[in-house]
Write an enzyme that holds these catalytic residues in place. Structure first.
Site, PDB file in Angstrom:
ATOM      1  N   LYS A 190     -35.507  83.306 119.226  1.00  0.00           N
ATOM      2  CA  LYS A 190     -35.484  83.275 120.698  1.00  0.00           C
ATOM      3  C   LYS A 190     -36.866  83.765 121.147  1.00  0.00           C
ATOM      4  O   LYS A 190     -37.144  84.960 121.190  1.00  0.00           O
ATOM      5  CB  LYS A 190     -34.375  84.213 121.205  1.00  0.00           C
ATOM      6  CG  LYS A 190     -33.796  83.882 122.557  1.00  0.00           C
ATOM      7  CD  LYS A 190     -34.786  83.805 123.689  1.00  0.00           C
ATOM      8  CE  LYS A 190     -35.188  85.164 124.221  1.00  0.00           C
ATOM      9  NZ  LYS A 190     -36.292  85.091 125.214  1.00  0.00           N
ATOM     10  N   GLY A 243     -41.129  93.657 120.857  1.00  0.00           N
ATOM     11  CA  GLY A 243     -41.137  93.712 122.319  1.00  0.00           C
ATOM     12  C   GLY A 243     -41.223  95.154 122.774  1.00  0.00           C
ATOM     13  O   GLY A 243     -41.667  96.033 122.029  1.00  0.00           O
ATOM     14  N   GLY A 248     -35.869  97.255 123.078  1.00  0.00           N
ATOM     15  CA  GLY A 248     -35.482  97.659 121.719  1.00  0.00           C
ATOM     16  C   GLY A 248     -34.280  98.593 121.738  1.00  0.00           C
ATOM     17  O   GLY A 248     -33.351  98.458 120.927  1.00  0.00           O
ATOM     18  N   GLU A 265     -40.495  96.228 116.209  1.00  0.00           N
ATOM     19  CA  GLU A 265     -41.954  96.319 116.433  1.00  0.00           C
ATOM     20  C   GLU A 265     -42.142  96.508 117.931  1.00  0.00           C
ATOM     21  O   GLU A 265     -42.053  95.550 118.692  1.00  0.00           O
ATOM     22  CB  GLU A 265     -42.636  95.019 115.983  1.00  0.00           C
ATOM     23  CG  GLU A 265     -42.636  94.806 114.495  1.00  0.00           C
ATOM     24  CD  GLU A 265     -43.659  95.664 113.768  1.00  0.00           C
ATOM     25  OE1 GLU A 265     -44.540  96.245 114.428  1.00  0.00           O
ATOM     26  OE2 GLU A 265     -43.553  95.759 112.540  1.00  0.00           O
ATOM     27  N   CYS A 299     -49.952  95.338 121.629  1.00  0.00           N
ATOM     28  CA  CYS A 299     -49.091  96.511 121.428  1.00  0.00           C
ATOM     29  C   CYS A 299     -49.884  97.729 120.975  1.00  0.00           C
ATOM     30  O   CYS A 299     -49.603  98.844 121.385  1.00  0.00           O
ATOM     31  CB  CYS A 299     -48.013  96.183 120.411  1.00  0.00           C
ATOM     32  SG  CYS A 299     -48.672  95.410 118.921  1.00  0.00           S
ATOM     33  N   GLU A 400     -46.908 102.781 128.759  1.00  0.00           N
ATOM     34  CA  GLU A 400     -47.594 101.590 128.282  1.00  0.00           C
ATOM     35  C   GLU A 400     -47.799 100.653 129.478  1.00  0.00           C
ATOM     36  O   GLU A 400     -46.832 100.158 130.060  1.00  0.00           O
ATOM     37  CB  GLU A 400     -46.752 100.882 127.214  1.00  0.00           C
ATOM     38  CG  GLU A 400     -47.479  99.697 126.629  1.00  0.00           C
ATOM     39  CD  GLU A 400     -46.660  98.912 125.623  1.00  0.00           C
ATOM     40  OE1 GLU A 400     -45.445  98.699 125.859  1.00  0.00           O
ATOM     41  OE2 GLU A 400     -47.219  98.486 124.615  1.00  0.00           O
TER      42      GLU A 400
HETATM   43  P1  NAD Z   1     -39.783  92.540 126.398  1.00  0.00           P
HETATM   44  O1  NAD Z   1     -39.146  93.670 125.664  1.00  0.00           O
HETATM   45  O2  NAD Z   1     -39.609  92.455 127.849  1.00  0.00           O
HETATM   46  O3  NAD Z   1     -39.280  91.141 125.801  1.00  0.00           O
HETATM   47  C1  NAD Z   1     -39.399  90.831 124.439  1.00  0.00           C
HETATM   48  C2  NAD Z   1     -38.367  89.781 124.081  1.00  0.00           C
HETATM   49  O4  NAD Z   1     -37.068  90.349 124.235  1.00  0.00           O
HETATM   50  C3  NAD Z   1     -38.401  88.524 124.949  1.00  0.00           C
HETATM   51  O5  NAD Z   1     -38.173  87.392 124.137  1.00  0.00           O
HETATM   52  C4  NAD Z   1     -37.223  88.742 125.898  1.00  0.00           C
HETATM   53  O6  NAD Z   1     -36.673  87.548 126.383  1.00  0.00           O
HETATM   54  C5  NAD Z   1     -36.249  89.454 124.983  1.00  0.00           C
HETATM   55  N1  NAD Z   1     -35.210  90.252 125.655  1.00  0.00           N
HETATM   56  C6  NAD Z   1     -35.284  90.867 126.865  1.00  0.00           C
HETATM   57  N2  NAD Z   1     -34.120  91.497 127.133  1.00  0.00           N
HETATM   58  C7  NAD Z   1     -33.303  91.297 126.071  1.00  0.00           C
HETATM   59  C8  NAD Z   1     -31.973  91.703 125.741  1.00  0.00           C
HETATM   60  N3  NAD Z   1     -31.245  92.472 126.572  1.00  0.00           N
HETATM   61  N4  NAD Z   1     -31.459  91.319 124.560  1.00  0.00           N
HETATM   62  C9  NAD Z   1     -32.174  90.553 123.702  1.00  0.00           C
HETATM   63  N5  NAD Z   1     -33.427  90.128 123.961  1.00  0.00           N
HETATM   64  C10 NAD Z   1     -33.997  90.502 125.134  1.00  0.00           C
HETATM   65  O7  NAD Z   1     -41.340  92.587 125.999  1.00  0.00           O
HETATM   66  P2  NAD Z   1     -42.498  91.616 126.483  1.00  0.00           P
HETATM   67  O8  NAD Z   1     -42.870  91.960 127.883  1.00  0.00           O
HETATM   68  O9  NAD Z   1     -42.171  90.203 126.159  1.00  0.00           O
HETATM   69  O10 NAD Z   1     -43.673  92.036 125.483  1.00  0.00           O
HETATM   70  C11 NAD Z   1     -44.463  93.149 125.671  1.00  0.00           C
HETATM   71  C12 NAD Z   1     -43.968  94.304 124.815  1.00  0.00           C
HETATM   72  O11 NAD Z   1     -43.960  93.911 123.438  1.00  0.00           O
HETATM   73  C13 NAD Z   1     -44.913  95.487 124.882  1.00  0.00           C
HETATM   74  O12 NAD Z   1     -44.147  96.670 124.958  1.00  0.00           O
HETATM   75  C14 NAD Z   1     -45.658  95.414 123.572  1.00  0.00           C
HETATM   76  O13 NAD Z   1     -46.217  96.626 123.151  1.00  0.00           O
HETATM   77  C15 NAD Z   1     -44.601  94.903 122.647  1.00  0.00           C
HETATM   78  N6  NAD Z   1     -45.199  94.315 121.431  1.00  0.00           N
HETATM   79  C16 NAD Z   1     -45.099  94.980 120.233  1.00  0.00           C
HETATM   80  C17 NAD Z   1     -45.715  94.450 119.096  1.00  0.00           C
HETATM   81  C18 NAD Z   1     -45.644  95.149 117.767  1.00  0.00           C
HETATM   82  O14 NAD Z   1     -45.923  94.504 116.755  1.00  0.00           O
HETATM   83  N7  NAD Z   1     -45.312  96.418 117.698  1.00  0.00           N
HETATM   84  C19 NAD Z   1     -46.403  93.238 119.189  1.00  0.00           C
HETATM   85  C20 NAD Z   1     -46.474  92.594 120.411  1.00  0.00           C
HETATM   86  C21 NAD Z   1     -45.867  93.138 121.540  1.00  0.00           C
END
Ligand code: NAD
Length: 498
Positions: A190, A243, A248, A265, A299, A400
């Site tokens: 997804k 994310g 998470g 992650e 991230c 962040e």
């Molecule tokens: P987000 O948490 O808003 O979304 C990430 C994913 O989760 C998306 O596909 C979203 O549709 C999905 N999602 C949202 N709500 C959900 C739920 N209730 N159940 C299941 N899935 C759900 O994050 P974002 O804005 O897309 O990305 C930015 C974040 O990602 C930042 O915090 C960044 O630091 C982190 N990130 C971490 C790494 C790493 O390797 N540690 C790498 C890239 C980004």
């Protein structure tokens, strides 16, 4: 490097309506719903994307389960999977300019940055190909006497649900698909709503490489509907999530009733520490790039800069000047160094933090504003921003932001900077700039984060693990441990029959 005039934008993958990949077929969402994918540099709709929902996730999980249990994939050998991964790597390589262009148009980062992922993406896929034939169980000595034999098997964990963010669609997708193919798992991906075009094109290339139907399924759609159903689905064995830490946390709760394996992650607020004995001609541009690359949407971005007091003013002015010198623009222009933020939502979030920094009394040294004039006014552009003289309680120094906003703090001693650097809920990356090896070793030991870069930032390699401490998550991507996390270990005891 691509020249502007040579960048094609007429790929079929950039037009029309993009469908879901379920059981080897491209199909519309069960409801027929779609949503627009928008170019953040111009505000223009690029393509329409299927809005998958619960029913689509159910079908994709059923296909992944069938492929795992009974399809040809269930009896595939490590050597067959290695060959598939190598073939897929060659196809990704051959189509890389298209993938890079899609990523730039869909999420904004400059084409030069996207093309820079080529070596890493192909290297990762070839690394997973090597792991396909080298990951194995062990014979283990035991204390029951010579005739009783014990060994372990490493078995694929099963159906993996992967949920990815938008900030690096090429590496994010490959980091999820690679270990699935290496171990013999199957996948329902997804992708983030904001950047679905790269994963969908990778799905086409996977089919072209011969990856059997049902092994790689893609359901685009919202996190709270499609993502949430994937997490709660009883036929999914593991969720590999990348994310924000808030999502998470929700996923951990929703995965608890079915006791899924999880890797997380998550985000960061990574410290970057410059000592007075550092080579400043390297440390200043290094510290600026650590936050301004990808418009701060990384991230492990070095978003908190700690500078020894005797060089504080020089470094603050140096990183601000570096930020002012960056060329902002549409990522398709090959001279662009900093692109837009991914969405208007992200733009509002970043501008909100800038306002809060000013309100809380931090000193705004440079940037701090959305571009409101000229051809960039239709996109989500925020100038590289530097705040100095913060106190550590200010929100911009703790949360962040995920934008091109650097917060700078002075320090006097190692003990003080270790305490400051660790005073965050996160622990993803950290940078240390010093010419003294003992200082580097001390900091590497005392900073609580999953990766430490000395006199460098953001170095990565397929064989070197990446991941977090504390609220930055658990599990690693890249390296042997990454692939092991897609397996279960089974212990086998064999005693003589008489
Ligand atoms: P987000 O948490 O808003 O979304 C990430 C994913 O989760 C998306 O596909 C979203 O549709 C999905 N999602 C949202 N709500 C959900 C739920 N209730 N159940 C299941 N899935 C759900 O994050 P974002 O804005 O897309 O990305 C930015 C974040 O990602 C930042 O915090 C960044 O630091 C982190 N990130 C971490 C790494 C790493 O390797 N540690 C790498 C890239 C980004």
């Amino acid at each position: 490097m691509l020249q502007e005039s040579s960048i094609r934008t007429d790929y079929p993958s950039l037009r029309g309506t993009r469908k879901l990949l379920i059981d080897g077929e491209w199909i519309e969402a069960a409801t027929g719903a779609t949503y627009p994918s928008i170019n953040p540099a111009t505000g223009v709709t690029i393509a329409y994307v299927a809005m998958g929902g619960e029913e689509d996730i159910n079908r994709a999980v059923a296909a992944a389960r069938r492929a795992f249990e009974t399809g040809p994939w269930s009896t595939s050998t490590p050597y067959e999977r290695q060959n598939l991964l190598l073939k897929f790597a060659d196809l990704v390589d051959a189509n890389f300019e298209e993938l890079a262009t899609l990523a730039t148009i869909d999420m904004g980062a400059p084409i030069s940055r996207q093309m820079g992922f080529r070596k890493r993406a192909i290297g990762l896929l070839r690394y997973y190909a090597a792991m396909a034939v080298s990951l194995h169980g062990e014979t283990v000595p035991n204390s029951h006497g010579g005739d009783i034999f014990s060994y372990t098997l490493r078995e694929p964990i099963g159906v993996v649900g992967a949920i990815t963010p938008w900030n690096g669609p090429i590496p994010s997708t490959i980091w999820k698909l690679g270990p699935v193919l290496a171990t013999g798992c199957t996948l329902v991906l997804k992708p983030a709503e904001e950047a679905p075009l790269v994963p969908l094109r990778l799905g086409e290339l996977a089919l072209e490489a011969g990856i059997p139907k049902g092994v790689f399924n893609i359901v685009t759609g919202s996190g709270t509907v499609a993502g949430a159903r994937l997490v709660e689905h009883p036929e999914v064995d593991k969720i590999a999530f990348t994310g924000s830490h808030l999502t998470g946390q929700r996923i951990m709760q929703a995965a608890a009733p079915t006791m899924k394996r999880l890797t997380m992650e998550l985000g960061g607020k990574s410290p970057n520490i410059v000592f007075a004995d550092a080579n400043l001609s390297k440390a200043i541009p290094g510290a600026a790039q650590a936050i301004f690359n990808n418009s701060g949407q990384i991230c492990s971005a070095g978003s908190r800069l700690f500078v020894e007091r005797s060089i504080y003013d020089q470094v603050v002015e140096g990183v601000a000047e570096f930020g002012r010198s960056l060329k902002m623009g549409n990522g398709l222009d090959s001279s662009t160094q900093i692109g837009p933020l991914v969405s208007t939502k992200q733009l509002e979030r970043v501008c909100g933090f800038v306002e809060s920094g000013v309100r809380e009394g931090a000193r705004l040294v440079s940037g701090g504003a959305r571009v409101q004039e000229g051809e960039l006014a239709n996109g989500n552009f925020v100038a590289p921003t530097v705040f100095a003289d913060l106190t550590s309680e200010m929100a911009i120094g703790q949360e962040e932001i995920f934008g091109p906003v650097l917060t700078v703090f002075p320090f006097d001693t190692i003990d003080e900077v270790v305490t400051l650097a660790n005073s965050t809920v996160f622990g993803l990356g950290a940078g240390v700039w010093s010419s003294r090896l003992d200082t580097v070793h001390t900091m590497a030991r005392r900073i609580k984060s999953g990766v430490i870069w000395a006199n460098s930032y953001q170095l990565a390699d397929p064989g070197v693990p990446f991941g977090g401490y504390k609220m930055s998550g658990f599990g690693r991507e890249s390296g042997r441990q990454h692939v092991e996390e897609y397996t279960n270990v089974k212990s086998v005891w064999i005693a003589p029959s008489d």
